[in-house]
Write a protein that holds these residues in place. Structure first.
Motif, PDB file in Angstrom:
ATOM      1  N   THR A   2       0.841  -1.192   0.000  1.00 23.89           N
ATOM      2  CA  THR A   2       0.000   0.000   0.000  1.00 23.89           C
ATOM      3  C   THR A   2       0.883   1.251   0.000  1.00 23.89           C
ATOM      4  N   TYR A   3       0.599   2.172  -0.911  1.00 20.52           N
ATOM      5  CA  TYR A   3       1.355   3.413  -1.020  1.00 20.52           C
ATOM      6  C   TYR A   3       0.524   4.565  -0.458  1.00 20.52           C
ATOM      7  N   ARG A   4       1.195   5.437   0.275  1.00 19.46           N
ATOM      8  CA  ARG A   4       0.537   6.593   0.867  1.00 19.46           C
ATOM      9  C   ARG A   4       0.608   7.759  -0.123  1.00 19.46           C
ATOM     10  N   ALA A   6      -0.826  11.804  -1.188  1.00 15.94           N
ATOM     11  CA  ALA A   6      -1.486  13.060  -0.839  1.00 15.94           C
ATOM     12  C   ALA A   6      -1.979  13.701  -2.122  1.00 15.94           C
ATOM     13  N   LEU A  27      -3.793   1.976  -2.339  1.00 13.38           N
ATOM     14  CA  LEU A  27      -3.481   3.376  -2.064  1.00 13.38           C
ATOM     15  C   LEU A  27      -4.177   3.842  -0.793  1.00 13.38           C
ATOM     16  N   GLU A  28      -3.483   4.674  -0.030  1.00 16.02           N
ATOM     17  CA  GLU A  28      -4.056   5.273   1.177  1.00 16.02           C
ATOM     18  C   GLU A  28      -3.918   6.785   1.082  1.00 16.02           C
ATOM     19  N   LEU A  29      -5.008   7.490   1.232  1.00 15.07           N
ATOM     20  CA  LEU A  29      -4.995   8.946   1.149  1.00 15.07           C
ATOM     21  C   LEU A  29      -4.561   9.530   2.490  1.00 15.07           C
ATOM     22  N   VAL A  30      -3.497  10.356   2.471  1.00  9.41           N
ATOM     23  CA  VAL A  30      -2.966  10.953   3.694  1.00  9.41           C
ATOM     24  C   VAL A  30      -2.774  12.452   3.463  1.00  9.41           C
ATOM     25  N   ASP A  33       3.526  13.116   4.991  1.00  4.97           N
ATOM     26  CA  ASP A  33       4.405  11.949   4.933  1.00  4.97           C
ATOM     27  C   ASP A  33       3.953  10.974   3.848  1.00  4.97           C
ATOM     28  N   ALA A  34       3.646  11.495   2.654  1.00  4.19           N
ATOM     29  CA  ALA A  34       3.171  10.664   1.545  1.00  4.19           C
ATOM     30  C   ALA A  34       4.344  10.074   0.770  1.00  4.19           C
ATOM     31  N   ASP A  35       4.139   8.879   0.237  1.00  3.09           N
ATOM     32  CA  ASP A  35       5.125   8.295  -0.679  1.00  3.09           C
ATOM     33  C   ASP A  35       5.119   9.026  -2.018  1.00  3.09           C
ATOM     34  N   CYS A 239       7.087   5.331  -7.079  1.00  4.95           N
ATOM     35  CA  CYS A 239       7.707   5.171  -5.757  1.00  4.95           C
ATOM     36  C   CYS A 239       8.927   4.242  -5.792  1.00  4.95           C
TER      37      CYS A 239
END
Length: 262
Positions: A2-4, A6, A27-30, A33-35, A239
């Motif tokens: 899983t990639y973070r 923004a 994918l994770e929405l942040v 500190d995003a990848d 990434c």
């Protein structure tokens, strides 16, 4: 994995990207500190380009749909200083990569490509301009003729009439006119009007002519959804890539068919 990610931006494209991020398990929405930072600016945003350069120099990977006027050497310098990767896409690149270059794979040789895009203009959309289409033109030169971006010469012709505006881009490698792109916008057509496309490829074993229309089934913007898919599909490769510029590779890919069992 899983990639973070923004998301920076606003408008129909940023909205489409945001919706699709929430639908993807990889994918994770942040907010920090995003990848990878996804930059999908409103066309009227004049600060997006400087923001992208700052992010790259600070070590943030960036995937963007912005029209970048910055020269390639400056982009590369920011990537090297930050150890980051930049990937660019957009409506034009989506159409060229997913439609035009795919159609060329059945040709043994190509002399000239003509691609015409005709659609209604978004109220906030600026007139078509060379910066929007240059990366797509350079990708055709790279994939079909193994040419560097610096070798591509583009001659632009902009025409504004009462009912439409037209940008014609003619691309050359030395004296070889290998590509013509025409972007036609109809401000009075209104939202939801079908978008029409014509593709002609002159080459061997025969010339190829294709025409199609894109008409939404709902309120979504078809090109925005397609472009969002392209952007998000690239996050993993962005990434994992070395510092620098990441480009599309439209060559066919193959995998084992695990539906077949002995």
């Amino acid at each position: 994995m899983t990639y973070r990610v923004a998301l920076h931006g606003s408008g129909i494209l940023a909205d489409a990207i945001g919706v699709q991020i929430l639908e993807r398990a990889d994918l994770e929405l942040v907010t920090d500190d995003a990848d990878c930072v996804l930059v999908a600016p409103d066309p009227r945003d004049t600060q997006a380009e400087s923001t992208i350069l700052e992010l790259l120099a600070a070590g943030r990977n960036v995937a963007t749909t912005a029209d970048l006027r910055t020269d390639q050497d400056t982009l590369l310098d920011s990537c090297r200083r930050g150890g980051s990767t930049l990937y660019r896409t957009g409506f034009a690149q989506f159409l060229i990569q997913r439609f035009v270059l795919t159609a060329t794979q059945g040709m043994s040789s190509i002399r000239h490509i003509r691609f015409v895009e005709s659609r209604s203009a978004d109220p906030v959309e600026p007139p078509p301009r060379t910066e929007t289409y240059r990366p797509a033109i350079e990708s055709v030169a790279r994939e079909l003729y193994a040419a560097e971006a610096a070798a591509v010469r583009i001659v632009s012709d902009f025409e504004q009439l009462s009912d439409r505006v037209t940008l014609t881009e003619r691309a050359y490698l030395d004296d070889h006119h290998f590509l013509t792109l025409e972007a036609i916008r109809y401000p009075a057509a209104g939202p939801g009007a079908p978008a029409a496309y014509t593709l002609r490829i002159d080459g061997d074993p025969s010339d190829l002519v294709m025409q199609w229309e894109i008409e939404p089934n709902d309120d979504s913007d078809v090109l925005a959804v397609g472009c969002a898919h392209v952007l998000l599909d690239a996050v993993g490769a962005i990434c994992e890539a070395e510092a620098g510029l990441l480009i599309d590779n439209p060559d066919p890919h193959y995998q084992h068919d695990d539906r077949v069992h002995r």
